[in-house]
Write an enzyme that holds these catalytic residues in place. Structure first.
Site, PDB file in Angstrom:
ATOM      1  N   SER A 136      -6.615 -12.202 -11.876  1.00 34.46           N
ATOM      2  CA  SER A 136      -6.601 -12.361 -10.153  1.00 34.46           C
ATOM      3  C   SER A 136      -7.186 -13.711  -9.783  1.00 34.46           C
ATOM      4  CB  SER A 136      -7.901 -11.551  -9.781  1.00 34.46           C
ATOM      5  OG  SER A 136      -8.342 -11.670  -8.397  1.00 34.46           O
ATOM      6  N   LYS A 190      -8.844  -4.379 -13.455  1.00 29.80           N
ATOM      7  CA  LYS A 190      -8.317  -4.963 -12.313  1.00 29.80           C
ATOM      8  C   LYS A 190      -7.796  -4.045 -11.368  1.00 29.80           C
ATOM      9  CE  LYS A 190      -6.266  -8.393  -9.963  1.00 29.80           C
ATOM     10  NZ  LYS A 190      -5.132  -8.205  -9.557  1.00 29.80           N
ATOM     11  N   HIS A 233     -10.867  -3.658  -9.321  1.00 33.45           N
ATOM     12  CA  HIS A 233     -11.279  -5.024  -8.506  1.00 33.45           C
ATOM     13  C   HIS A 233     -10.177  -4.705  -7.254  1.00 33.45           C
ATOM     14  CE1 HIS A 233      -9.361  -8.744  -7.505  1.00 33.45           C
ATOM     15  NE2 HIS A 233     -10.651  -9.379  -7.754  1.00 33.45           N
ATOM     16  N   ASN A 234      -8.868  -4.509  -7.481  1.00 29.51           N
ATOM     17  CA  ASN A 234      -8.250  -4.422  -6.268  1.00 29.51           C
ATOM     18  C   ASN A 234      -8.617  -3.142  -5.217  1.00 29.51           C
ATOM     19  OD1 ASN A 234      -6.642  -6.202  -7.717  1.00 29.51           O
ATOM     20  ND2 ASN A 234      -4.695  -5.451  -7.233  1.00 29.51           N
ATOM     21  N   GLU A 274     -11.308  -4.867  -3.569  1.00 32.34           N
ATOM     22  CA  GLU A 274     -10.563  -6.076  -2.634  1.00 32.34           C
ATOM     23  C   GLU A 274     -10.046  -5.321  -1.209  1.00 32.34           C
ATOM     24  OE1 GLU A 274      -7.455  -8.568  -4.632  1.00 32.34           O
ATOM     25  OE2 GLU A 274      -6.181  -7.629  -3.001  1.00 32.34           O
TER      26      GLU A 274
HETATM   27  C1  6PG Z   1      -5.541 -10.649  -7.029  1.00 34.29           C
HETATM   28  C2  6PG Z   1      -4.705  -9.831  -6.043  1.00 34.29           C
HETATM   29  C3  6PG Z   1      -3.181  -9.369  -6.390  1.00 34.29           C
HETATM   30  C4  6PG Z   1      -2.898  -8.221  -5.888  1.00 34.29           C
HETATM   31  C5  6PG Z   1      -2.752  -8.088  -4.330  1.00 34.29           C
HETATM   32  C6  6PG Z   1      -2.683  -6.589  -3.827  1.00 34.29           C
HETATM   33  O1  6PG Z   1      -6.354 -10.621  -7.548  1.00 34.29           O
HETATM   34  O2  6PG Z   1      -5.060 -11.981  -7.127  1.00 34.29           O
HETATM   35  O3  6PG Z   1      -5.423  -8.328  -6.369  1.00 34.29           O
HETATM   36  O4  6PG Z   1      -3.230  -9.126  -7.780  1.00 34.29           O
HETATM   37  O5  6PG Z   1      -1.800  -7.659  -6.512  1.00 34.29           O
HETATM   38  O6  6PG Z   1      -3.526  -8.791  -3.618  1.00 34.29           O
HETATM   39  O7  6PG Z   1      -1.776  -6.747  -3.138  1.00 34.29           O
HETATM   40  P1  6PG Z   1      -1.486  -5.518  -2.085  1.00 34.29           P
HETATM   41  O8  6PG Z   1      -2.549  -5.603  -1.070  1.00 34.29           O
HETATM   42  O9  6PG Z   1       0.051  -5.685  -1.856  1.00 34.29           O
HETATM   43  O10 6PG Z   1      -1.533  -4.093  -2.670  1.00 34.29           O
END
Ligand code: 6PG
Length: 463
Positions: A122, A176, A179-180, A183
């Site tokens: 990430s 991960k 994590h997303n 996010e």
């Molecule tokens: C990171 C991010 C990255 C991720 C996008 C999600 O940790 O650097 O999580 O890996 O793929 O930010 O993308 P979408 O918003 O397109 O689903």
């Protein structure tokens, strides 16, 4: 490194900057030839035209990482590597693969004596180049071979690298994925805060910059708040407006947030703020329908009457409160997955790895790290006394903002669901006695009693 897109190229150059000799390959020859010229002077970086050329130059056990799109491209790379590698070699998938694909690949390659490691990375382009957060899992033996390299390139917080072995099997990719999910939730919450301040309280982009920049100096300090502040200042190069005002309000997604929600449902772990963030991206995509509906259901347009400074403080409190709630949900999912999916996810290490380099890095992480250090088996952050203090301190502001959002018809679904989650989680008594009665009434699903052990069924009288 196989795959020299933005992430692959930058991750590889980062390795070279730390003194490792690296080779990169991409199907696209232009990317391969651009690699060497992008390298820092004095580092050893080679771009090669064939996989064979790459594999033949690597010391054994070979350490081969790929950063290619999730899905079939990963299987294709594995198949093209198989005739070239030998027992004991290590293949790492650093992309956002679904954890079930990773599990399948681990088993497939184990049968051939090859170590396969799923590893979350990430931090986007900048992170990959200067210090990402790295989430490997699976084979411990393979990890010990790549550990020095990963520790060298990872982000550092207080001198500690943001990388650790995060559990068995596909744990790296699972961590991960969650994590997303977090996010997605934080990004949605920040967008709701923006809407409340901008549409609700009439703040200009300059004022929004000042608010977010100030927040980034306090207890909301984080990567996402920091970039949000900067976004408000970015001019548009095609009109005299700010760029943020010229961007269509329709979000895309590559699927990791949805996968988080899907697996949480399978595990029976409630993560409604993350679910809501996924749903809100889907709702945003229905732009044409939303435009039609806005004509049918005109919105109240009066500005929120709370004095500006007071409202900004309340939105701050609400954002902090809900952000803690979405971390709590994601971490509760990881705790459960560690047990139910036998991934043995070390929670203190997860939180420590997220302290730097990654998209969800935040000044809150050290508080969470303390909670898991004190109790590595903590099932939910909300049960930690320090976290409870933070939530209690920000509860009143959260409720005030939630009420304003409802009264002024400003959608704040992630915020409201965070508050509902909190109110439900901390309720000793829920109305689910009635729900259980209904289930037993129409379906003989049985219920338990508060005064006796056992399972009961009643022939309910229908009037
Ligand atoms: C990171 C991010 C990255 C991720 C996008 C999600 O940790 O650097 O999580 O890996 O793929 O930010 O993308 P979408 O918003 O397109 O689903």
């Amino acid at each position: 490194m196989i795959g020299l897109g933005v992430m692959g190229r930058n991750f590889l150059l980062n390795m070279a900057d730390h003194g490792f000799k690296v080779i990169g390959f991409d199907k696209d020859n232009q990317k391969t030839s651009a690699l060497e010229s992008a390298a820092t002077a004095g580092t050893t970086v080679k771009g090669v035209g064939t996989l064979q050329d790459m594999v033949s130059q690597l010391a054994v056990p070979r350490k081969i990482m790929m950063l290619v799109p999730a899905g079939k491209p990963v299987d294709d790379v594995i198949e093209s590597l198989l005739p070239l590698v030998q027992k004991g070699d290590i293949i790492i998938d650093g992309g956002n693969s679904h954890f079930t694909d990773t599990l399948r690949r681990v088993t497939y390659l184990q049968g051939k004596g090859i170590h396969f490691m799923g590893m979350g990375v990430s931090g986007g382009e900048q992170g990959a180049r200067t210090g990402p957060s790295i989430m490997p899992g699976g084979d411990q033996e393979a990890y010990s071979h790549v550990r020095p390299m990963l520790e060298a390139v990872a982000a550092k917080v207080d001198g500690v690298p943001c990388v650790a072995h995060l559990g068995k099997g596909a744990a790296g990719h699972y961590v991960k994925m969650v994590h997303n999910g977090i996010e997605y939730a934080i990004m949605q919450l920040i967008s709701e805060a923006y809407d409340l301040l901008h549409r609700g309280a009439g703040l200009s982009n300059d004022e929004l910059y000042t608010v977010f920049d100030t927040w980034n100096k306090g207890d909301l300090r984080s990567f996402l708040i920091e970039i949000t502040a900067d976004i408000f200042l970015q001019p548009d190069d095609k009109t005299p407006n700010r760029l943020v005002d010229m961007i269509l309000d329709k979000a895309g997604a590559k699927g990791t947030g949805k996968w988080t929600s899907q697996d949480a449902m399978d595990l029976g772990v409630p993560i409604p703020t993350i679910d809501m963030a996924v749903a809100m991206r889907n709702l945003s995509a229905l732009k044409t329908e939303r435009v039609q509906a806005s004509a049918l259901y005109p919105q109240q347009t009066s500005l929120i009457g709370t004095p500006k400074e007071q409202f900004i403080q309340q939105v701050h409190d609400a954002l902090l409160f809900a952000t803690i709630i979405c971390y709590a949900q994601g971490l509760a999912q990881l705790h459960r997955a560690g047990i139910d999916l036998d991934m043995q996810i070390p929670m203190p290490q997860v939180v420590s790895v997220w302290r730097g380099g990654c998209i969800i890095r935040s000044v809150l992480l050290p508080t969470f790290a303390n909670a898991f250090k004190a109790n590595p088996g903590l099932s939910n952050l909300l049960l930690d006394a320090e976290v409870a203090k933070l939530l209690n301190a920000n509860q009143a502001g959260t409720r005030a903002v939630a009420a304003m959002a409802i009264q002024h018809s400003i959608p704040a679904a992630a915020l409201l669901s965070s508050l509902s989650y909190f109110d439900t989680y901390r309720s000793k008594q829920l109305p689910i006695n009635l729900l259980q009665a209904q289930r037993d009434f129409f379906g003989a699903h049985t219920y338990q009693r508060i005064d006796q052990e056992g399972t009961f069924h009643t022939e309910w009288a229908k009037k």
